[in-house]
Design a protein around this motif. Sequence first.
Motif, mmCIF file in Angstrom:
data_model
loop_
_atom_site.group_PDB
_atom_site.id
_atom_site.type_symbol
_atom_site.label_atom_id
_atom_site.label_comp_id
_atom_site.label_asym_id
_atom_site.label_seq_id
_atom_site.Cartn_x
_atom_site.Cartn_y
_atom_site.Cartn_z
ATOM 1 N N SER A 94 0.838 -1.205 0.000
ATOM 2 C CA SER A 94 0.000 0.000 0.000
ATOM 3 C C SER A 94 0.872 1.252 0.000
ATOM 4 N N GLU A 95 0.860 1.952 -1.121
ATOM 5 C CA GLU A 95 1.692 3.149 -1.284
ATOM 6 C C GLU A 95 1.353 4.226 -0.250
ATOM 7 N N LEU A 96 0.094 4.308 0.156
ATOM 8 C CA LEU A 96 -0.312 5.272 1.178
ATOM 9 C C LEU A 96 0.562 5.140 2.425
ATOM 10 N N LEU A 97 0.747 3.924 2.886
ATOM 11 C CA LEU A 97 1.528 3.713 4.118
ATOM 12 C C LEU A 97 2.998 4.053 3.916
ATOM 13 N N LYS A 98 3.527 3.754 2.743
ATOM 14 C CA LYS A 98 4.925 4.104 2.460
ATOM 15 C C LYS A 98 5.102 5.616 2.461
ATOM 16 N N ARG A 99 4.140 6.324 1.862
ATOM 17 C CA ARG A 99 4.252 7.778 1.754
ATOM 18 C C ARG A 99 4.085 8.477 3.098
ATOM 19 N N ILE A 100 3.162 8.020 3.933
ATOM 20 C CA ILE A 100 2.962 8.718 5.209
ATOM 21 C C ILE A 100 4.086 8.432 6.198
ATOM 22 N N ALA A 101 4.852 7.352 5.961
ATOM 23 C CA ALA A 101 5.963 7.015 6.855
ATOM 24 C C ALA A 101 7.307 7.494 6.321
ATOM 25 N N SER A 102 7.348 7.988 5.083
ATOM 26 C CA SER A 102 8.601 8.367 4.450
ATOM 27 C C SER A 102 9.282 9.539 5.163
ATOM 28 N N GLU A 103 10.593 9.448 5.248
ATOM 29 C CA GLU A 103 11.400 10.546 5.793
ATOM 30 C C GLU A 103 11.860 11.490 4.671
ATOM 31 N N ASP A 104 11.706 11.050 3.416
ATOM 32 C CA ASP A 104 12.106 11.844 2.262
ATOM 33 C C ASP A 104 11.058 12.932 2.023
ATOM 34 N N PRO A 105 11.440 14.210 2.125
ATOM 35 C CA PRO A 105 10.469 15.292 1.957
ATOM 36 C C PRO A 105 9.811 15.317 0.575
ATOM 37 N N GLU A 106 10.442 14.723 -0.438
ATOM 38 C CA GLU A 106 9.857 14.663 -1.780
ATOM 39 C C GLU A 106 8.749 13.615 -1.862
ATOM 40 N N GLU A 107 8.792 12.622 -0.992
ATOM 41 C CA GLU A 107 7.814 11.536 -1.025
ATOM 42 C C GLU A 107 6.774 11.617 0.081
ATOM 43 N N ARG A 108 7.139 12.234 1.194
ATOM 44 C CA ARG A 108 6.267 12.219 2.369
ATOM 45 C C ARG A 108 4.917 12.862 2.086
ATOM 46 N N MET A 109 3.893 12.222 2.601
ATOM 47 C CA MET A 109 2.538 12.749 2.532
ATOM 48 C C MET A 109 2.003 12.883 3.947
ATOM 49 N N PRO A 110 1.319 13.945 4.264
ATOM 50 C CA PRO A 110 1.194 15.125 3.411
ATOM 51 C C PRO A 110 2.518 15.880 3.361
ATOM 52 N N PRO A 111 2.737 16.632 2.281
ATOM 53 C CA PRO A 111 3.963 17.435 2.209
ATOM 54 C C PRO A 111 4.023 18.390 3.402
ATOM 55 N N ALA A 112 5.229 18.708 3.821
ATOM 56 C CA ALA A 112 5.417 19.554 5.005
ATOM 57 C C ALA A 112 4.669 20.882 4.906
ATOM 58 N N ASP A 113 4.588 21.449 3.692
ATOM 59 C CA ASP A 113 3.902 22.737 3.557
ATOM 60 C C ASP A 113 2.377 22.601 3.545
ATOM 61 N N HIS A 114 1.867 21.347 3.606
ATOM 62 C CA HIS A 114 0.420 21.118 3.669
ATOM 63 C C HIS A 114 -0.047 20.655 5.038
ATOM 64 N N GLY A 115 0.897 20.375 5.911
ATOM 65 C CA GLY A 115 0.488 19.961 7.250
ATOM 66 C C GLY A 115 1.492 19.029 7.890
ATOM 67 N N PRO A 116 1.293 18.760 9.166
ATOM 68 C CA PRO A 116 2.219 17.893 9.889
ATOM 69 C C PRO A 116 2.079 16.438 9.448
ATOM 70 N N ALA A 117 3.137 15.701 9.687
ATOM 71 C CA ALA A 117 3.112 14.261 9.406
ATOM 72 C C ALA A 117 2.082 13.589 10.309
ATOM 73 N N LEU A 118 1.574 12.458 9.865
ATOM 74 C CA LEU A 118 0.641 11.698 10.693
ATOM 75 C C LEU A 118 1.383 11.166 11.902
ATOM 76 N N SER A 119 0.693 11.073 13.009
ATOM 77 C CA SER A 119 1.300 10.538 14.229
ATOM 78 C C SER A 119 1.502 9.032 14.092
ATOM 79 N N LYS A 120 2.292 8.482 14.961
ATOM 80 C CA LYS A 120 2.514 7.029 14.967
ATOM 81 C C LYS A 120 1.180 6.301 15.174
ATOM 82 N N ALA A 121 0.346 6.799 16.060
ATOM 83 C CA ALA A 121 -0.960 6.175 16.319
ATOM 84 C C ALA A 121 -1.835 6.210 15.072
#
Length: 152
Positions: free
Chosen positions: A78-105
């Motif tokens: 599931s690409e969704l899970l890879k993107r929300i856990a990514s440390e790469d700012p180019e891949e991470r969802m949501p992008p930093a300028d759109h909001g904070p990363a999802l919490s671990k929970a």
Amino acid sequence: MHRLTKRLALSLLVSLHTLGAAPVDFAEDIRPLFNKHCVSCHGGVKKASDVSFISRPEALASGKSGLRPIVPHDPSQSELLKRIASEDPEERMPPADHGPALSKAERELLTRWIKEGAPWRNHWAYETPVRPAIPKVSDPDWGRNDIDHFIL
């Protein structure tokens, strides 16, 4: 609700789900996460990409990359899970300028939901109403109509 209280409540919810209290509920647990973190870019008329989290068929469909955001029962694909856990700012969802990363929970809750098959439930406004059965009552002569059975 205070931010810390929200996090504690979400952590408790994840813990209860993990203990087998109940399956993850799409309408109560997942849709609010999509609304908070995803649909401003991935949904509705203003969607900024070919990925959408408005309906199940769209969320399961392959994006431009050929990858599927959600693969029921398979979090590793599931690409969704890879993107929300990514440390790469180019891949991470949501992008930093759109909001904070999802919490671990929140990430754990999404992972669990996908493991459970990613069941989806339409918004209640789009569900066909179902007439409830009239309850059986101890004194059927008490009421004048069916509504009285619910009251009794």
